[in-house]
Scaffold this active site. Structure first.
Site, short mmCIF file in Angstrom:
data_model
loop_
_atom_site.label_atom_id
_atom_site.label_comp_id
_atom_site.label_asym_id
_atom_site.label_seq_id
_atom_site.Cartn_x
_atom_site.Cartn_y
_atom_site.Cartn_z
N GLY A 311 0.83 -1.20 0.00
CA GLY A 311 0.00 0.00 0.00
C GLY A 311 0.87 1.26 0.00
O GLY A 311 1.97 1.29 -0.53
N SER A 312 0.37 2.28 0.65
CA SER A 312 1.03 3.59 0.59
C SER A 312 2.36 3.65 1.32
O SER A 312 3.08 4.64 1.19
CB SER A 312 0.10 4.68 1.12
OG SER A 312 -1.03 4.81 0.28
#
Length: 656
Positions: A311-312
């Site tokens: 993810g981020s």
């Protein structure tokens, strides 16, 4: 009667010359003399016989003293002398399987960095029998069950009735039970000395410790990785783990898992300068003493075996490569407008709180997916691959755990534009959490890629490490003139000192003003990056509203020392999260609680007195000013904008 009338033998005799007249003489008959001689001879003979027995008993006593007190025979020699049948190496069913070699070296103890025992070997015995020597198997089984209540009497009778010379009766009995069985005096019952692995702290670092098999050979975790070393060197193996930190991290992680009803969780604490793993927790876990009966999900080490889309948290690598390669600066602006790729759309969860164009620092703070995709496109596929490969994201993370898995990355042949963009914001590939921690450490420690290790750096690593240099963490030694100076990171430099300092400020910005506000821990100046990824289902598609939430961070940002990573698998929203299951609401608060509790244990205390000055030194603007002589990327200057095809932003003003 006149003396003349007496016989000559009875007549009185005249006294001999020199004998006084009138003196009495003792005259004994010959029979009495013979009787006295016989008694004297008997006394002499009895004395001789008594002396003989005394000598014999003395010799026996002396021999017994030497045999039992002064020079006793070794137990192994007594067994050989009594012709005890040989014991097979490992066969619980009594089949003879080769020559047996008595154990000569006991397995070494494993401790944490402070000397707390994590694994020890306890003396035990194995009970076996020679059925050919038994008189009454039923009576023997009944007596044995008095000492070993868990023994199956019927099965024991069956085994003791076999026409064999060797059958096991019970394994790993205590010394007290061994003495009790020995006192039963059952012929044909023997003992084999052994040891049993014991984990005094039970669940503490269970997946890291692993386990051993019935023959005391490691089958998982550090027990397997260092199996040869543990069986050949009695010196305790000192790990980098700190059981105090491990306990606190597990406590907070378990509370978060229960609160958000997650199916699993993991957390890691690592020294960003030495690579020492201070804590590694994976939930659910198990009691290490019950390794053989633990469910697979509990034995699964999510920190190194689990593969998750980062993810981020991966946007930190996208920003780092863009800065280091010179394709972007902190003042450059990138579009947050959704990007359509085929039937897919790259967009943000919500865009009402930021502008359609963001600087690189704001992209990280607000965690914009389309903007990160644009940055990755500016880097390009080839340089993106090289960066991730150099950071170790294409290989197994080098750690002393056999369970460390290989990441799932796209094929280079299929690494097209869509892959560049999705990887840029942390999707399309799966990494173990420890790889994310390692990459995070490199961005803040001055740009050095350190090698994670489970060994305390205070010991000689040459005796415990494999020959493969990729699996040998570099040892450090404080200088003699500055013994308290922090160790210098050892490894390849991938990021410059200047860019590492910028990344530290960006990570701090994410906590003070961005998506990671809930990770703040007053006085510790933490920095980090949130990461939320949709979970992949059993059939390969993404599961809507089922997330992997993670936060990777470091503290203190003014002098980075420890990286902390928190991940929860498929958490559920609560009233406190306002219906959100993103990392900022779930993983970030857990990170904050962990830092606040472990900081003092690590000798680091919150600095609130100088907080304003330190935060000012770490501050970076959401909208940095453009230095004179530079043309920023952004509206009207995007190199991908066809309107700028004839006037690239690199000319005439400087880009690097």
């Amino acid at each position: 009667m006149p003396s003349d009338a007496l016989p000559p033998s009875d007549r009185p005799q005249a006294p001999k010359s020199g004998q006084q007249k009138g003196a009495r003489t003792s005259v004994l008959p010959k029979s009495a003399k013979r009787q006295r001689v016989t008694l004297d001879q008997m006394h002499a003979r009895l004395l001789g016989v008594g002396m003989g027995f005394l000598v014999i008993y003395g010799a026996v006593a002396l021999k017994a003293t030497f045999a039992t007190v002064l020079m006793p025979m070794a137990p192994e020699k007594r067994q050989i002398a009594s012709q005890v049948p040989e014991i097979p190496k490992s066969d619980p069913h009594g089949a003879i399987s080769g020559d047996f070699v008595l154990p000569s070296v006991k397995r070494a103890t494993i401790t944490d960095r402070n000397g707390q025992a994590l694994a020890i070997s306890l003396p035990v015995a194995q009970v076996y029998a020679n059925p050919m020597e038994l008189i009454d198997p039923e009576d023997a089984a009944k007596k044995l069950r008095q000492v070993l209540p868990q023994l199956d009497e019927a099965e024991t009778v069956r085994r003791l009735s076999l026409k064999k010379q060797f059958v096991y009766i019970a394994r790993d009995i205590s010394p007290v039970q061994e003495i009790a069985i020995n006192n039963l005096g059952i012929p044909g019952i023997y003992f084999e000395p052994g040891e049993r692995r014991h984990y005094p702290l039970g669940r503490t670092a269970a997946q890291v410790m692993g386990g051993v098999d019935i023959d005391d050979h490691g089958v998982a975790g550090v027990e397997r990785y260092f199996d040869q070393r543990l069986n050949s060197d009695r010196t305790p193996l000192r790990l980098s783990l700190d059981v105090r930190i491990q306990a606190v991290v597990r406590d907070e992680l378990q509370a978060a898992q229960d609160n958000f009803s997650a199916i699993g969780a993991c957390a890691i604490v690592m020294d960003v300068r030495t690579g020492e793993v201070i804590a590694m927790v994976s939930l659910p876990d198990f009691d290490a003493n019950d390794f053989g009966h633990a469910p697979n999900d509990a034995r699964f080490n999510r920190a190194v075996t689990g593969m998750y889309e980062p993810g981020s948290t991966y946007k930190l690598q996208t920003a780092a490569m863009a800065l280091q390669l010179g394709v972007a600066h902190i003042w450059d602006k990138f579009s947050t407008i959704p990007i359509h790729v085929g039937r897919f759309k790259i967009s943000d969860i919500r865009t009402d709180h930021f502008a359609p164009w963001l600087s690189l620092t704001a992209v990280m703070a607000y965690s914009s997916n389309p903007a990160a995709a644009h940055i990755a496109l500016d880097v390009g596929a080839q340089r993106q691959q090289e960066w991730l490969r150099n950071m170790g994201f294409f290989d197994r993370v080098p750690i002393q755990l056999p369970e460390a898995g290989r990441p799932i990355v796209p094929s280079v042949r299929n690494w097209g534009i869509s892959t560049v963009m999705t990887v840029g914001f942390g999707h399309g590939m799966a990494e173990p959490p420890l790889s994310i921690v390692r990459g995070t450490a490199a961005t803040v420690n001055g740009g050095i890629l350190v090698t994670p290790t489970l060994l305390s750096q205070a010991q000689d690593l040459n005796d415990t490490q494999p020959a493969d240099p990729m699996l040998r963490p570099a040892a450090y030694k404080p200088t003699e003139t500055q013994p308290d100076k922090l160790p210098e990171p050892v490894g390849p430099r991938l990021i410059s000192e200047e860019n590492s300092a910028i990344l530290r400020r960006i990570l701090r910005l994410d906590v003070t003003q961005g998506s990671g506000k809930n990770a703040e821990s007053p006085g510790y100046f933490v920095g980090g990056k949130t990461g939320t990824a949709e979970k992949i289902g059993p059939h390969g598609g993404y599961l809507k509203h089922v997330n992997i939430t993670a936060f990777t961070g470091v503290f203190p940002m003014n002098a980075p020392r420890y990286a902390v990573y928190v991940m929860l698998d498929a958490p559920h929203a609560t009233a406190a999260t306002h219906g959100w299951t993103t990392a900022g609401w779930i993983a970030a608060p857990t990170f904050s609680k962990i830092v606040s509790r472990i900081g003092p244990m690590l000798g680091m205390f919150p600095d609130t007195a100088n907080a304003a000055a330190i935060d000012a030194a770490l501050a970076i603007s959401m909208d940095p000013a453009v230095p004179h002589g530079y043309r920023p990327l952004g509206p009207g200057n995007d190199p991908g904008d066809p309107r700028n095809a004839k006037t690239p932003p690199h000319a005439p003003l400087k880009r690097n």
